[in-house]
Design an enzyme around this catalytic site. Structure first.
Site, short mmCIF file in Angstrom:
data_model
loop_
_atom_site.label_atom_id
_atom_site.label_comp_id
_atom_site.label_asym_id
_atom_site.label_seq_id
_atom_site.Cartn_x
_atom_site.Cartn_y
_atom_site.Cartn_z
N HIS A 80 -5.39 32.60 32.61
CA HIS A 80 -4.87 33.62 32.13
C HIS A 80 -5.49 34.19 30.63
O HIS A 80 -5.21 35.14 30.27
CB HIS A 80 -3.10 33.39 31.95
CG HIS A 80 -2.87 32.63 30.74
ND1 HIS A 80 -2.69 31.05 31.20
CD2 HIS A 80 -2.63 32.56 29.45
CE1 HIS A 80 -2.29 30.51 29.78
NE2 HIS A 80 -2.38 31.46 28.77
N ASP A 217 -4.76 26.78 36.32
CA ASP A 217 -5.20 28.02 35.26
C ASP A 217 -6.31 27.56 34.48
O ASP A 217 -6.31 27.10 33.52
CB ASP A 217 -3.79 27.74 34.40
CG ASP A 217 -3.78 29.10 33.66
OD1 ASP A 217 -4.55 30.07 33.59
OD2 ASP A 217 -2.51 29.40 32.93
N SER A 675 -2.90 27.84 24.75
CA SER A 675 -3.42 28.07 26.16
C SER A 675 -4.84 28.07 26.03
O SER A 675 -5.63 28.47 25.30
CB SER A 675 -2.89 29.47 26.64
OG SER A 675 -1.75 29.62 26.62
#
Length: 741
Positions: A80, A217, A675
């Site tokens: 992402h 991810d 992230s």
């Protein structure tokens, strides 16, 4: 339940408990006992040194975290986080978001986009004395704000003697300290490898912030530089960057109970905010934002169903809106579940009791002033929220940015607002270029019209006369009526093309004022109102700049009496957290185990998104092509201490896996911006990537509840298995340093 909440409130304090803390690297020196307790083999001294392994392999993308994993500039981050680069290179005919992408050679790697950068932090220096140390106590709030900004710009200018470096002066402890952050800036970033969305975003928004999770991810990028080794803009002649260090990748991974480190760039937390600020967030700010995101997402998805090109262009925008909206909903639920307001009030009461006994008048004055100032800020936010949303048009924002640049360029560079100085022009131009891949006139018009209608439904005191008059708006107008009013603006504007946008660079404010472009005319008409609001905002910032630092001094002094170190709230700078692999009690009778697996993913699969699994992944697993990555049990390691030969040591509880590990949990303290952060084992070897938090722990931005706060990570064993057995990314595996326990 009420008794549990009451007990939690009594026991809670501003102290660091368990694995709480997003620590500045230099603070690790004083945390050696905690590192030892988690079995971390790297010393706090080594972790504090940004020139040593592993910290000099940690990278920022400016909005996410990442790390080098090869000697030739290969970088790993979240899917992402790389989504913008994937979307940048996608079209409805060649949708890399759906298909995935793998470059088998350097020549096949794709430009990630004109704004993409890799930032490598090389120096962190305390510059508090230069920024705020010499300010008089009696200057006005606005003068204080301007003096701090001018001092920040001076320090930055002195730092940026080499154009290859980006410097910034960042506030810590809410203005109590200022640090200079010096980062090497890699300008040429390329997309190397990304799994399809069915892997990288398996579960979609349904699974977002949920656990068990089965999301791959991850994405690989690469940094490029000129042949002389210096950063340079994209060129086919550029060569891979050679980092000073890169992370070793441990293919054996982790087991339950293992200590871990997590290094990255967390965005923002509010751990030292007042209970009144939580009340405002819960009662007005978060619900208002949720409503706005709901409207934006609904409009984009409705139009996307009619046009596949819109789906591609706005994919990363919608993904970001979904993520933020679900986080806000989780925060509201978290406030209720843990009664964080009561905990904060208890903390404030304990602090005020200590202040009353400390005989430091400045501390008491700060508490009194802060409460009044917070109320003033909240009123300002409510006043300006809908006006800000009423300008939610990409073309209007572009016109406003271009006009502001023209105004700022009439001043000496040192006197300009940050963001409009000469140092910012390359990124400014990159933003103008990137609009080509993220803009559609029909979508922009629909979004703008809807937000204008919401704005018109507000009381007259909240609205702007300048905006109402410029657009001839009237209360009660519907989105359809407004859309009709603005329909021809897009055909009359040159800003819809890159050449049209770039043509405004270098023009004067007078030339803007003479323009017939409707978006330029509106930007000019609204400029004075925006500047008035900006001055109010700066006035508030100046008031906070004297009050919050004094409050934080009281917080730190209080905790010092208790022998507790205090970490600053997250602010986008490099931080280190520590923890251990562990599950958690999610609800009465429900315990969530620390690992999920490929077998669990296949059990969850459906024949449509977001639970569709690629055929080649299913085949590889069913054919048992997973040698080296299949695990039967990931229980904690047995105690091998000498005394276990004398007495019977307890045998660790079994943690059956019987599959390839996919995601795992840890107690590390994280938030947005983390992230893509590297999750490291005790030796500092890469064993995973942080990508999310459990729903129960979203409220950790305000309060860290050690019992349920867990971060979710991609297990590096899953990444390596996909690379070896599913996607045949042998070229990338060959350049990585892969080790085993």
């Amino acid at each position: 339940m009420k008794y549990l909440l009451f007990t939690t409130a009594i026991l809670a304090s501003l102290a660091v408990t368990a694995d709480e803390g997003q620590w500045q690297p230099h603070q690790l020196k004083q945390l050696q006992p905690q590192l030892d307790a988690r079995g971390i083999q790297l010393s706090g001294e080594q972790l504090a040194d940004l020139s040593q392994y592993p910290m000099n392999a940690i990278v920022s993308l400016g909005y996410c975290s990442a790390s080098f994993v090869s000697a030739t500039g290969l970088v790993i981050t979240n899917h992402h986080c790389g989504y913008g680069a994937i979307q940048q290179n996608s079209s409805k005919e060649r949708n890399l978001m759906a298909q995935g992408f793998l470059a088998k050679t350097l020549a096949e790697e794709l430009p990630a986009g004109p704004q993409e950068r890799l930032y490598i932090t090389e120096q962190v220096l305390d510059v508090t004395a230069k920024v705020s140390g010499g300010l008089a106590a009696d200057i006005t709030p606005l003068a204080r704000y301007q003096a701090i900004e001018n001092n920040r710009k001076t320090v930055i200018k002195d730092c940026e003697t080499d154009a290859n470096y980006r410097c910034n002066v960042v506030s810590f402890h809410h203005g109590m300290e200022y640090f200079l952050i010096k980062q090497l800036m890699i300008q040429d970033v390329r997309l190397v490898y990304a799994p399809p969305e069915s892997v990288g975003n398996f579960g979609g928004d349904i699974d977002n912030y949920e656990y068990p999770r089965h999301t791959g991810d991850f994405t690989f990028l690469r940094g490029y530089v000129a042949k002389d080794g210096k950063p340079a803009a994209y060129s086919v002649d550029n060569v891979p960057y050679q980092p000073k260090n890169f992370l070793k990748v441990n293919a054996s991974g982790v087991r339950a109970g293992d200590g871990i480190l997590l290094a990255g760039y967390p965005g923002k937390t509010s751990r030292y905010r007042l209970a009144e600020e939580i009340d405002f967030a819960a009662s007005w700010e978060y619900p208002a934002n949720i409503q706005t995101y709901t409207e934006l997402i609904g409009t984009i998805e409705r139009l996307g169903q009619q046009n596949a090109d819109y789906q591609v262009k706005y994919a990363s925008v919608v993904k970001g809106h979904h993520n933020r909206m679900k986080k806000l909903k989780g925060l509201l639920d978290g406030f209720k579940a843990t009664d964080i307001q009561s905990i904060k009030r208890q903390q404030q009461q304990e602090l005020q009791q200590w202040i009353a006994s400390s005989e430091v008048p400045a501390y008491q004055q700060a508490v009194t002033q802060l409460g009044a100032l917070v109320a003033k800020e909240q009123q300002f936010l409510q006043q300006t929220y809908y006006f800000d949303n009423a300008r939610r048009s990409d073309l209007l924002q572009t016109a406003s940015d271009l006009y502001r640049l023209a105004v700022e360029q009439q001043k000496p560079d040192a006197a300009r607002e940050m963001g409009y100085q000469d140092r910012d022009l390359t990124m400014f131009q990159g933003k103008l270029k990137r609009l080509d891949t993220r803009f559609a006139a029909e979508v922009d018009l629909a979004l703008w019209s809807e937000q204008l209608a919401v704005y018109l439904a507000q009381p007259e005191a909240v609205r702007s006369k300048a905006l109402d008059q410029a657009l001839q708006l009237k209360p009660g107008q519907t989105p359809a009526q407004i859309s009709t009013l603005l329909q021809d603006w897009y055909s009359r504007s040159d800003l819809t093309s890159l050449s049209g946008r770039m043509a405004w660079l270098g023009k004067t404010p007078a030339q803007f004022a003479q323009s017939d472009d409707p978006f330029i005319k509106l930007a000019v008409a609204l400029f004075e109102t925006q500047m008035q609001q900006e001055q109010q905002k700066n006035q508030l910032a100046g008031e906070f700049a004297s009050v919050r630092p004094a409050y934080m001094q009281a917080v730190i002094a209080y905790n010092k009496t208790l022998g507790r170190p205090v970490y600053p709230d997250a602010n986008g700078t490099l931080r280190i957290t520590y923890g251990h692999v562990d599950g958690y009690p999610a609800a009465d009778g429900v315990y969530k185990t620390p690992f999920t697996t490929v077998a669990g993913m296949l059990a969850k699969q459906q024949q449509s998104a977001p639970f569709l699994v690629p055929d080649k992944l299913v085949q590889a697993y069913q054919q048992q092509r997973y040698q080296g990555f299949y695990h039967q049990d990931l229980a904690a390691k047995a105690d091998d201490s000498w005394w276990c030969g004398v007495v019977n040591c307890a045998k660790p509880a079994a943690v059956p896996v019987n599959s390839v590990p996919l995601n795992f949990l840890s107690s590390a303290d994280t938030t947005g911006g983390n992230s893509g952060s590297a999750v490291l084992n005790a030796k500092g070897e890469l064993i995973g990537l942080n990508f999310d938090s459990t729903y129960e722990s979203i409220s950790k931005d305000w309060y860290f509840n050690e019992a349920v706060t867990r971060a979710i990570h991609v297990d590096i064993r899953y990444v390596l298995w996909l690379m070896q057995y599913v996607d045949n990314a042998d070229n990338l595996l060959a350049e990585m340093s892969i080790v085993h326990n």
